[in-house]
Design a protein around this motif. Structure first.
Motif, short mmCIF file in Angstrom:
data_model
loop_
_atom_site.label_atom_id
_atom_site.label_comp_id
_atom_site.label_asym_id
_atom_site.label_seq_id
_atom_site.Cartn_x
_atom_site.Cartn_y
_atom_site.Cartn_z
N ALA A 13 0.83 -1.21 0.00
CA ALA A 13 0.00 0.00 0.00
C ALA A 13 0.87 1.26 0.00
CB ALA A 13 -0.93 0.00 1.21
N GLN A 14 1.96 1.24 0.75
CA GLN A 14 2.86 2.40 0.77
C GLN A 14 3.55 2.57 -0.57
OE1 GLN A 14 5.17 1.20 4.16
NE2 GLN A 14 4.11 2.63 5.52
N LEU A 15 3.97 1.47 -1.19
CA LEU A 15 4.58 1.57 -2.52
C LEU A 15 3.58 2.09 -3.54
CD1 LEU A 15 6.74 -1.67 -2.69
CD2 LEU A 15 7.54 0.68 -2.51
N LEU A 16 2.33 1.66 -3.43
CA LEU A 16 1.29 2.15 -4.33
C LEU A 16 1.04 3.64 -4.12
CD1 LEU A 16 -0.76 1.36 -6.50
CD2 LEU A 16 -2.36 0.85 -4.66
N LEU A 17 1.06 4.08 -2.86
CA LEU A 17 0.90 5.51 -2.56
C LEU A 17 2.03 6.33 -3.18
CD1 LEU A 17 -0.53 7.83 -1.00
CD2 LEU A 17 1.01 7.28 0.90
N VAL A 18 3.25 5.87 -3.01
CA VAL A 18 4.40 6.57 -3.59
C VAL A 18 4.29 6.61 -5.11
CG1 VAL A 18 6.90 6.49 -3.90
CG2 VAL A 18 5.92 6.12 -1.64
N THR A 19 3.86 5.51 -5.71
CA THR A 19 3.70 5.45 -7.16
C THR A 19 2.65 6.44 -7.65
OG1 THR A 19 4.31 3.12 -7.12
CG2 THR A 19 3.19 3.91 -9.08
N CYS A 20 1.53 6.50 -6.95
CA CYS A 20 0.46 7.42 -7.35
C CYS A 20 0.89 8.88 -7.20
CB CYS A 20 -0.80 7.15 -6.54
SG CYS A 20 -1.59 5.60 -6.94
N VAL A 21 1.56 9.20 -6.10
CA VAL A 21 2.03 10.57 -5.90
C VAL A 21 3.11 10.92 -6.93
CG1 VAL A 21 3.20 12.13 -4.29
CG2 VAL A 21 1.37 10.64 -3.49
N ALA A 22 3.96 9.96 -7.26
CA ALA A 22 4.99 10.20 -8.28
C ALA A 22 4.36 10.46 -9.64
CB ALA A 22 5.96 9.03 -8.36
N LEU A 23 3.30 9.72 -9.97
CA LEU A 23 2.60 9.96 -11.23
C LEU A 23 1.96 11.34 -11.24
CD1 LEU A 23 1.56 8.91 -13.96
CD2 LEU A 23 -0.41 8.01 -12.71
N PHE A 24 1.29 11.69 -10.14
CA PHE A 24 0.68 13.02 -10.03
C PHE A 24 1.73 14.12 -10.11
CE2 PHE A 24 -0.63 16.59 -7.27
CZ PHE A 24 -1.71 17.04 -8.02
N ALA A 25 2.85 13.93 -9.42
CA ALA A 25 3.92 14.94 -9.44
C ALA A 25 4.53 15.07 -10.83
CB ALA A 25 5.00 14.57 -8.42
N SER A 26 4.63 13.96 -11.55
CA SER A 26 5.19 14.04 -12.90
C SER A 26 4.25 14.77 -13.85
CB SER A 26 5.50 12.64 -13.44
OG SER A 26 4.32 11.91 -13.68
N ILE A 27 2.94 14.59 -13.66
CA ILE A 27 1.97 15.32 -14.48
C ILE A 27 2.04 16.81 -14.18
CG2 ILE A 27 -0.50 15.67 -14.90
CD1 ILE A 27 -0.81 12.62 -14.50
#
Length: 71
Positions: A13-27
């Motif tokens: 779940a923490q890895l998924l959270l980091v992945t989602c925030v990284a995707l949002f930050a990249s956008i």
């Protein structure tokens, strides 16, 4: 030394959270031209602490600048 041993105390779940925030930050970074280095520490500091976040963001910035150079 196994590279996966560093992820032993981080849940999926923490890895998924980091992945989602990284995707949002990249956008946001792609649209605004900046912001990825400001958004990622918000999720990384509670997970790994403040000290390791600096090199993580530095490596992320290197990859970002290399992709901009290639483009």
């Amino acid at each position: 030394m196994n590279i996966l041993s560093g992820f032993s105390d981080i849940s999926i779940a923490q890895l998924l959270l980091v992945t989602c925030v990284a995707l949002f930050a990249s956008i946001v970074g792609g649209l605004a031209g900046y912001g990825t280095g400001a958004l990622m520490p918000l999720v990384l500091v509670p997970l790994v602490g403040a000290e390791p976040v600096v090199p993580i963001i530095a490596i992320s910035s290197i990859f970002t600048n290399l992709s901009r150079t290639a483009a």
